[in-house]
Design an enzyme around this catalytic site. Structure first.
Site, short mmCIF file in Angstrom:
data_model
loop_
_atom_site.label_atom_id
_atom_site.label_comp_id
_atom_site.label_asym_id
_atom_site.label_seq_id
_atom_site.Cartn_x
_atom_site.Cartn_y
_atom_site.Cartn_z
CB CYS A 2 41.60 52.60 30.08
SG CYS A 2 42.94 51.97 31.09
NE ARG A 27 33.26 51.90 29.76
CZ ARG A 27 32.88 50.76 29.25
NH1 ARG A 27 33.76 49.81 29.03
NH2 ARG A 27 31.64 50.54 28.97
CD1 TRP A 74 41.20 50.09 37.22
CD2 TRP A 74 42.39 48.67 35.99
NE1 TRP A 74 41.31 48.92 37.93
CE2 TRP A 74 42.04 48.03 37.20
CE3 TRP A 74 43.15 47.97 35.06
CZ2 TRP A 74 42.43 46.73 37.49
CZ3 TRP A 74 43.54 46.66 35.36
CH2 TRP A 74 43.17 46.06 36.57
CG ASN A 100 41.18 52.15 26.63
OD1 ASN A 100 41.84 52.99 27.22
ND2 ASN A 100 39.88 52.24 26.43
N GLY A 101 44.08 48.69 26.87
CA GLY A 101 44.54 47.33 26.56
C GLY A 101 45.93 47.12 27.12
CD GLU A 483 26.26 39.70 42.52
OE1 GLU A 483 27.27 39.06 42.21
OE2 GLU A 483 26.12 40.90 42.24
CE LYS A 487 27.69 43.86 43.45
NZ LYS A 487 27.56 42.98 42.35
CD GLU A 490 31.53 44.62 43.34
OE1 GLU A 490 32.27 44.86 42.38
OE2 GLU A 490 30.43 44.05 43.23
CG HIS A 506 31.77 20.08 54.92
ND1 HIS A 506 31.90 18.78 55.36
CD2 HIS A 506 30.47 20.24 54.59
CE1 HIS A 506 30.72 18.16 55.26
NE2 HIS A 506 29.83 19.04 54.79
CE LYS A 605 29.23 48.37 35.22
NZ LYS A 605 28.62 47.66 36.34
#
Ligand code: F6R
Length: 610
Positions: A2, A27, A74, A100-101, A483, A487, A490, A506, A605
């Site tokens: 947000c 964001r 968001w 926000n929050g 990583e 990538k 996402e 395994h 983000k």
């Protein structure tokens, strides 16, 4: 997660707010809204969907006025609908709030308000704040906000306006960042200083539990007791650096940031490599020589991509400094109660410096009295300001939701830190100098590595329809495999798993079939032969193999279906080099699938909620 921007001054607010929201959209991008004021009339505009939907609404229903607040969302509580978009109004429409929050006790507060006859118009936690502020309002908005936040459990960055106080913005912060911006045409309130570039010259950071009030000419910050707090206005340029915050000629921020890596790495190293002592130096680490010597263990804590950098750091510290390292997800660390002795240093790794879990983990370590350091990109962020000491990445703003240049810069900073600790221990001057020389060569090596882009495009076309993909590497390249898989999933929504290559046998090898490619990270190094055996095991089961390998490696070429040669570097730098084709592969596959690379679904983000 947000974004908030508010303005009060001598210019029309709506264009400034929309421009600020554009910069903050990464964001959160489920919905967007703003409210402006002309005298004592408020004009609310909000829309579900991307910011462009709000812009369309404003084109037909402009919002006039020289003050206002705005938000890009968001979703946490309630879906992405017009009604749940911020700002939220009190029942009498006198108060408007963006937030926000997360208000953790909102249900309890909502029930009390409903019992008093308040009708709710959204499913959000935020709406309780608007009603509570209206309830407490008796001619002083700042006081009403202070009384409201006293009741709240959770986190907030707030901006509030009231129709009875034209031109006044009130802000409050607990756990979600908020800054005041000071400009020639007026003053600003924002969740991120980067939204104010080009508008404000100075920024003032709020700390937790502080509230603020601003109008076109003045600003004040107060603590919970309503005492005025002394705060310093910082030059905004210092915080934003020289990087171009736009996309330049690139179609996406992610691609721009991938290509910025040679420069970002050079910036991470600038002024820090010391040939005279064959070590690295860091201005802000704030460790005395005694503390440095007395440190015999490091706990690295982080989330997501930064956690993967921490895993690379574990290998680096073991090899270069011979120091034991543990790497822990910040979300786990904050609720654990691990025995930590006095000689352990806690190192938080974060791009944004605002990740809620990483911040909480660091605070928990500080509370216990441990030296808590940070590797951070965002200058002036909460973690950067609260850490006992730390190292900035100087990678410039990272806007693409998928982290790229921050990851490789984090690996470079961790290499320098390991060198620094190593040189106080067993690492000799010639060994230290070798590391310095190899690091110095890195930006050019990455420039060469980026030349693999065309090859990666071809490979992406071949595999664009895959539903699953495995990423396999060993030692330093195990975290790089994790990583790479992150990538891909996402931004292209293809299911991908990163594994330590030998672990395949395994269990996960059961996934291998002709439609499930495996990306092997197999440049020449100590475990090359072992990884080749793992590759054979996949081929024997009909799995296609894409190999990121050393140049002209005939042995790999003999087995793998597709090759992405990358320059040879020492093993401790391989995660940085091998990450480049993996970033490009994820990018190209996402493009072919028509995904929104810079704003992948469900993500945002900077994760400022738990
Ligand atoms: C993935 C990504 C995230 C972040 C994570 C931590 O591409 O960007 O996994 O790495 O949310 O964020 P920071 O580093 O800002 O603490």
């Amino acid at each position: 997660m947000c974004g908030i921007i508010g303005f009060t001054g001598s210019r029309e607010a709506a264009p400034i707010l929309v421009d600020g929201l554009k910069r903050l959209e990464y964001r959160g991008y489920d919905s967007a809204g703003l409210i402006t004021g002309t005298g004592s009339s408020l004009h609310l505009r909000r829309r579900a969907g991307r910011l462009v939907e709000l812009e369309k609404l404003l084109a037909t229903q402009p919002a006039a006025g020289t003050y206002g607040i705005s938000h890009t969302r968001w979703a946490t509580h309630g879906g992405a609908t017009d009604a749940n978009a911020h700002p939220h109004l009190s029942a009498d429409s006198t108060i408007a709030v963006v937030h926000n929050g997360v208000i953790e006790n909102y249900l309890q507060l909502k029930k009390q308000l409903q019992a008093d006859g308040v009708q709710f118009r959204s499913e959000t936690d935020t709406e309780v704040l608007a009603h509570l502020i209206a309830h407490y309002y008796q001619g002083d908005l700042l006081l009403a906000v202070r009384k409201t936040v006293e009741l709240v459990k959770g986190t907030y960055g707030l901006a509030v306006v009231c129709k009875h106080e034209p031109g006044v913005l009130v802000g409050a912060r607990l756990g979600s960042p908020l800054v005041i911006g000071l400009g020639d045409d007026g003053n600003y309130l924002a969740s991120d200083a980067s939204a104010l570039a080009g508008y404000a010259d100075k920024v003032v950071y709020l700390n937790d539990r502080q509230i603020c009030q601003l109008d076109a000419e003045s600003w004040v910050i107060r603590n919970q007791d309503m005492d005025t707090v002394d705060a310093t206005a910082h030059d905004i340029q210092h915080y934003l650096g020289d990087y171009d915050a736009g996309k330049g000629d690139y179609p996406h921020f992610m691609l721009k940031e991938i290509y910025e890596q040679p420069e970002a790495l050079a910036n991470a190293m600038r002024g820090r490599l010391d040939d005279a002592d064959a070590t690295a130096h860091f201005g802000g680490l704030n460790l005395t020589a005694q503390q440095l010597r007395a440190t015999d263990r490091v706990i690295m804590t982080a989330c997501g991509t930064s956690y993967h950098a921490g895993l690379v750091g574990e290998y680096l510290f073991e090899e270069l400094a011979r120091m034991p390292v543990e790497v822990e997800y910040a979300s786990e660390f904050r609720y654990r109660n691990p025995p930590i002795d006095r000689s352990t240093v806690i190192l938080a790794i974060t791009q944004s410096g605002e990740t809620a879990d990483t911040l909480a983990a660091m605070r928990e370590a500080k509370r216990m009295g441990h030296t808590s350091l940070a590797i951070c990109n965002a200058v002036g962020s909460s973690i950067a300001r609260e850490a006992c000491g730390g190292v900035y990445l100087h990678a410039g703003p990272e806007i693409g939701v998928a982290s790229t240049k921050a990851f490789t810069s984090q690996c470079a900073v961790l290499t320098m830190l390991a060198l620094y600790f190593g040189r106080t221990r067993h690492l000799s001057a010639p060994q230290g100098q070798k590391v310095i020389d190899e690091l110095r060569a890195l930006p050019d090596v990455i420039r060469q590595t980026l030349r693999c882009h065309d090859r990666v495009k071809d490979i992406a076309r071949k595999y664009a329809d895959m539903r699953n993909c495995l990423y396999l590497g060993r030692q330093y390249l195990y975290p790089a495999a994790l990583e790479g898989a992150l990538k891909l999933k996402e931004i292209s929504y293809v299911h991908a798993e990163g594994y330590a290559a030998a672990e395949m046998k395994h269990g996960p090898i059961a996934l291998v079939d002709a439609d499930t490619p495996s990306v092997f990270l197999v440049p020449r190094g100590q475990v090359f032969d072992k990884v080749m055996s793992n590759m054979q095991e996949i081929k024997a089961r009909g799995g296609p193999v894409i190999a990121v390998c050393s140049p002209n490696d005939a042995e790999v070429a003999h087995i793998a279906d597709d090759l992405i040669p990358v320059p040879d570097v020492p093993e401790y730098l391989q995660p940085i080099v091998c990450s480049i084709p993996l970033q490009l592969l994820a990018y190209e596959i996402a493009l072919l699938k028509g995904c929104d690379v810079d704003k992948p679904r469900n993500l945002a983000k900077s994760v400022t909620v738990e």
